[in-house]
Write a protein that holds these residues in place. Structure first.
Motif, PDB file in Angstrom:
ATOM      1  N   HIS A 187      61.757  47.848  37.996  1.00  0.00           N
ATOM      2  CA  HIS A 187      62.463  48.580  39.257  1.00  0.00           C
ATOM      3  C   HIS A 187      62.568  47.658  40.543  1.00  0.00           C
ATOM      4  N   ASN A 188      63.445  47.822  41.595  1.00  0.00           N
ATOM      5  CA  ASN A 188      63.685  47.103  42.730  1.00  0.00           C
ATOM      6  C   ASN A 188      62.292  46.877  43.588  1.00  0.00           C
ATOM      7  N   TYR A 189      61.199  47.791  43.366  1.00  0.00           N
ATOM      8  CA  TYR A 189      59.964  47.849  44.230  1.00  0.00           C
ATOM      9  C   TYR A 189      58.965  46.795  43.430  1.00  0.00           C
ATOM     10  N   GLN A 190      59.094  46.344  42.168  1.00  0.00           N
ATOM     11  CA  GLN A 190      58.312  45.482  41.466  1.00  0.00           C
ATOM     12  C   GLN A 190      57.978  44.142  42.287  1.00  0.00           C
ATOM     13  N   ARG A 191      56.807  43.763  41.860  1.00  0.00           N
ATOM     14  CA  ARG A 191      56.451  42.347  42.526  1.00  0.00           C
ATOM     15  C   ARG A 191      57.454  41.352  42.045  1.00  0.00           C
ATOM     16  N   PRO A 192      57.617  40.644  43.162  1.00  0.00           N
ATOM     17  CA  PRO A 192      58.796  39.583  42.821  1.00  0.00           C
ATOM     18  C   PRO A 192      58.775  38.667  41.510  1.00  0.00           C
ATOM     19  N   GLU A 193      57.542  38.296  41.246  1.00  0.00           N
ATOM     20  CA  GLU A 193      57.397  37.570  40.086  1.00  0.00           C
ATOM     21  C   GLU A 193      57.972  38.406  38.775  1.00  0.00           C
ATOM     22  N   VAL A 194      57.588  39.531  38.817  1.00  0.00           N
ATOM     23  CA  VAL A 194      57.988  40.386  37.704  1.00  0.00           C
ATOM     24  C   VAL A 194      59.536  40.791  37.487  1.00  0.00           C
ATOM     25  N   GLN A 195      60.105  40.883  38.824  1.00  0.00           N
ATOM     26  CA  GLN A 195      61.451  41.054  38.914  1.00  0.00           C
ATOM     27  C   GLN A 195      62.221  39.846  38.209  1.00  0.00           C
ATOM     28  N   ASP A 196      61.478  38.821  38.533  1.00  0.00           N
ATOM     29  CA  ASP A 196      62.493  37.371  38.300  1.00  0.00           C
ATOM     30  C   ASP A 196      62.431  36.861  36.523  1.00  0.00           C
ATOM     31  N   VAL A 197      61.290  37.861  36.034  1.00  0.00           N
ATOM     32  CA  VAL A 197      61.528  37.707  34.316  1.00  0.00           C
ATOM     33  C   VAL A 197      62.023  38.727  33.739  1.00  0.00           C
ATOM     34  N   ALA A 198      62.593  39.854  34.386  1.00  0.00           N
ATOM     35  CA  ALA A 198      63.043  40.944  33.822  1.00  0.00           C
ATOM     36  C   ALA A 198      64.474  40.654  33.429  1.00  0.00           C
ATOM     37  N   ASP A 199      65.035  41.378  32.378  1.00  0.00           N
ATOM     38  CA  ASP A 199      66.263  41.520  31.843  1.00  0.00           C
ATOM     39  C   ASP A 199      67.377  42.161  32.825  1.00  0.00           C
ATOM     40  N   PHE A 200      66.669  43.400  33.612  1.00  0.00           N
ATOM     41  CA  PHE A 200      67.732  43.946  34.520  1.00  0.00           C
ATOM     42  C   PHE A 200      66.596  44.514  35.444  1.00  0.00           C
ATOM     43  N   VAL A 201      67.069  44.442  36.774  1.00  0.00           N
ATOM     44  CA  VAL A 201      66.208  45.155  37.874  1.00  0.00           C
ATOM     45  C   VAL A 201      67.230  45.875  38.600  1.00  0.00           C
ATOM     46  N   GLY A 202      66.749  47.000  39.001  1.00  0.00           N
ATOM     47  CA  GLY A 202      67.866  48.004  39.503  1.00  0.00           C
ATOM     48  C   GLY A 202      66.884  49.287  39.973  1.00  0.00           C
ATOM     49  N   ASP A 203      67.809  50.343  40.298  1.00  0.00           N
ATOM     50  CA  ASP A 203      67.297  51.433  40.906  1.00  0.00           C
ATOM     51  C   ASP A 203      67.093  52.492  39.425  1.00  0.00           C
ATOM     52  N   SER A 204      66.610  53.730  39.903  1.00  0.00           N
ATOM     53  CA  SER A 204      66.273  54.617  38.897  1.00  0.00           C
ATOM     54  C   SER A 204      67.412  55.155  37.781  1.00  0.00           C
ATOM     55  N   LEU A 205      68.665  55.020  38.435  1.00  0.00           N
ATOM     56  CA  LEU A 205      69.755  55.444  37.396  1.00  0.00           C
ATOM     57  C   LEU A 205      70.108  54.472  36.640  1.00  0.00           C
ATOM     58  N   TYR A 206      70.228  53.307  37.172  1.00  0.00           N
ATOM     59  CA  TYR A 206      70.648  52.142  36.580  1.00  0.00           C
ATOM     60  C   TYR A 206      70.005  51.776  35.482  1.00  0.00           C
ATOM     61  N   LEU A 207      68.561  51.786  35.742  1.00  0.00           N
ATOM     62  CA  LEU A 207      67.412  51.463  34.839  1.00  0.00           C
ATOM     63  C   LEU A 207      67.537  52.528  33.386  1.00  0.00           C
ATOM     64  N   SER A 208      67.697  54.014  33.882  1.00  0.00           N
ATOM     65  CA  SER A 208      67.900  54.769  32.916  1.00  0.00           C
ATOM     66  C   SER A 208      69.005  54.542  32.035  1.00  0.00           C
ATOM     67  N   ARG A 209      70.188  54.304  32.677  1.00  0.00           N
ATOM     68  CA  ARG A 209      71.305  53.950  31.742  1.00  0.00           C
ATOM     69  C   ARG A 209      70.973  52.808  30.959  1.00  0.00           C
ATOM     70  N   LYS A 210      70.345  51.773  31.445  1.00  0.00           N
ATOM     71  CA  LYS A 210      70.184  50.569  30.634  1.00  0.00           C
ATOM     72  C   LYS A 210      69.118  50.960  29.300  1.00  0.00           C
ATOM     73  N   ALA A 211      68.402  51.587  29.865  1.00  0.00           N
ATOM     74  CA  ALA A 211      67.234  52.338  28.586  1.00  0.00           C
ATOM     75  C   ALA A 211      67.855  53.023  27.411  1.00  0.00           C
ATOM     76  N   LYS A 212      68.950  53.898  27.847  1.00  0.00           N
ATOM     77  CA  LYS A 212      69.622  54.811  27.123  1.00  0.00           C
ATOM     78  C   LYS A 212      70.548  53.909  26.089  1.00  0.00           C
ATOM     79  N   ASP A 213      71.233  52.928  26.657  1.00  0.00           N
ATOM     80  CA  ASP A 213      72.245  52.210  25.911  1.00  0.00           C
ATOM     81  C   ASP A 213      71.570  50.983  25.110  1.00  0.00           C
TER      82      ASP A 213
END
Ligand code: 13P
Ligand code: SF4
Length: 301
Positions: free
Chosen positions: A21-47
Motif C-alpha cells: 500500500h502507498n503508506y508502507q515504509r519506502p523500502e517495502v514499497q521499493d521491492v513490491a511488484d505493485f504499489v497502490g491504493d486499496s482498489l488497485y491492490l484488490s484488483r491486482k490480488a483478484k487477477d
C-alpha cells in the motif's frame, strides 16, 4: 545478501506476488511488484495467477485479497497490522443498525473486517465510493459505514441521503481544518490535496483543491506543475510522490500523520513472511461467500 535481495530471492522461490500500500515504509514499497491504493491492490490480488500473495498493508486488505481469490495463499507479514477505522464497527453492531432500517442498502468501506463485509450489500473504497453509492437504486435507504468524513463527502458528491456510522480513522481524524488554514497561509500559492478520511476534509473544503484517494494523489503528483503541494494524509505516500516528481516540493500537512498499523511491517517481516509462510490469512468460507458479492461490486465499479 542484502535484505532487499533476500526478499527478491524468496519472492522468486515462492512465485509470490508482493503488494504494498502507498503508506508502507519506502523500502517495502521499493521491492513490491505493485504499489497502490486499496482498489488497485484488490484488483491486482483478484487477477493474479501467482500461488502466493504477500500483502504489505493491513489486515482488511489481506482478507479482501483472500475473499476475491480464495485458492491463493494470502500472507500478512505482521498480524499487528490492523486498522483503527475498521475497529470502529463490529458485525454485531451492524446487524443491530440494519434491524433499525429494514430494506436499507448497506455500503461498507473496504476498511472493515470480513465479518462486517459479510453483512454488506456493497463495498467501496475512497476512489469509487461516489460511483458505488450512485449505483444503489434511487429511493432505497442507504447505511454508509464506518467513516463519517468519507460519508459526508460522498453525500455531497452524490446528493444521496445516507445514514452515516460515526467512525473515523485515528490518523486522518486528527488533521483539522485549522491546520489547513494555517498551512495555506504559510505557503501561499501551494496546492492542497486531502484524503476524504481527513477530519479537515468537509469543514475545510474551501481550503482544499482536491479530495483524492491515495492513488488519486499519486496521479496528481505526476501531473502537477505547482512548486509546492500540501498533502493531507498519511506521510508514507510522500515517498512515491517525490520519486515521481522531483521538481515539486511535497509537504505533509502534519509530520505526525503516521499510521502505526501501516508501519508494523518492515523488510525483515516481508522476508520472514515469504520464507516461513507467515502469517496465513484465512476467512471462514460462509463469511467469505457472503462478503464476496459486495466486494465483486466494488472491484467492478
Ligand atoms: P486508499 O484506498 O485511498 O489507499 O485508502 C486506504 C486507507 O487506509 C486510507 O487510510
Ligand atoms: Fe486504518 Fe487510518 Fe491506518 Fe488507513 S490510516 S489503515 S484508515 S488506521
Amino acid at each position: 545478501m542484502s535484505l532487499e535481495a533476500e526478499v527478491r530471492h524468496w519472492k522468486e522461490e515462492r512465485g509470490a506476488l508482493l503488494l504494498a500500500h502507498n503508506y508502507q515504509r519506502p523500502e517495502v514499497q521499493d521491492v513490491a511488484d505493485f504499489v497502490g491504493d486499496s482498489l488497485y491492490l484488490s484488483r491486482k490480488a483478484k487477477d493474479t495467477d501467482a500461488p502466493v500473495i504477500c500483502f504489505a498493508g493491513v489486515r482488511f486488505m489481506a482478507e479482501t485479497a483472500k475473499i476475491l481469490n480464495p485458492d491463493k495463499v494470502v500472507l500478512l507479514p505482521d498480524l499487528a497490522a490492523g486498522c483503527g477505522l475498521a475497529d470502529s464497527i463490529t458485525a454485531e453492531q451492524l446487524r443491530t443498525w440494519k434491524s433499525e432500517h429494514p430494506g436499507a442498502a448497506v455500503v461498507a468501506y473496504i476498511n472493515t473486517s470480513a465479518e462486517v463485509k459479510a453483512e454488506a450489500d456493497y463495498c467501496c473504497t475512497s476512489s469509487n465510493a461516489a460511483k458505488v453509492v450512485s449505483s444503489v437504486p434511487a429511493g432505497q435507504e442507504i447505511l454508509f459505514l464506518p467513516d463519517v468524513f468519507l460519508g459526508e463527502h460522498v453525500r455531497k458528491q452524490t446528493g444521496r441521503k445516507m445514514h452515516l456510522w460515526v467512525g473515523d480513522c485515528p490518523v486522518h481524524a486528527k488533521l483539522r481544518p485549522e491546520q489547513l488554514v494555517q498551512a495555506r497561509a504559510e505557503h501561499p500559492g501551494a496546492e492542497v490535496i486531502a484524503h476524504p478520511e481527513c477530519g479537515c476534509s468537509t469543514a475545510a473544503l474551501p481550503h482544499v483543491d482536491r479530495i483524492l484517494s491515495t492513488d488519486g494523489m499519486v496521479r496528481f503528483a505526476e501531473e502537477t506543475r505547482a512548486p509546492v503541494v500540501l498533502v493531507a494524509t498519511e506521510v508514507g505516500i510522500l515517498h512515491r510522490m517525490r520519486k515521481l516528481n522531483p521538481t515539486t516540493q511535497f509537504l505533509p500537512l502534519s509530520e505526525g500523520a503516521v499510521c502505526p498499523y501501516m508501519k508494523q511491517i518492515d523488510l525483515t517481516d516481508v522476508r520472514d513472511s515469504l520464507a516461513l509462510n507467515q502469517f496465513v490469512i484465512e476467512v471462514p468460507a460462509p463469511t467469505a461467500a457472503k462478503a464476496r458479492l459486495a466486494l465483486e461490486r466494488m472491484v467492478a465499479a
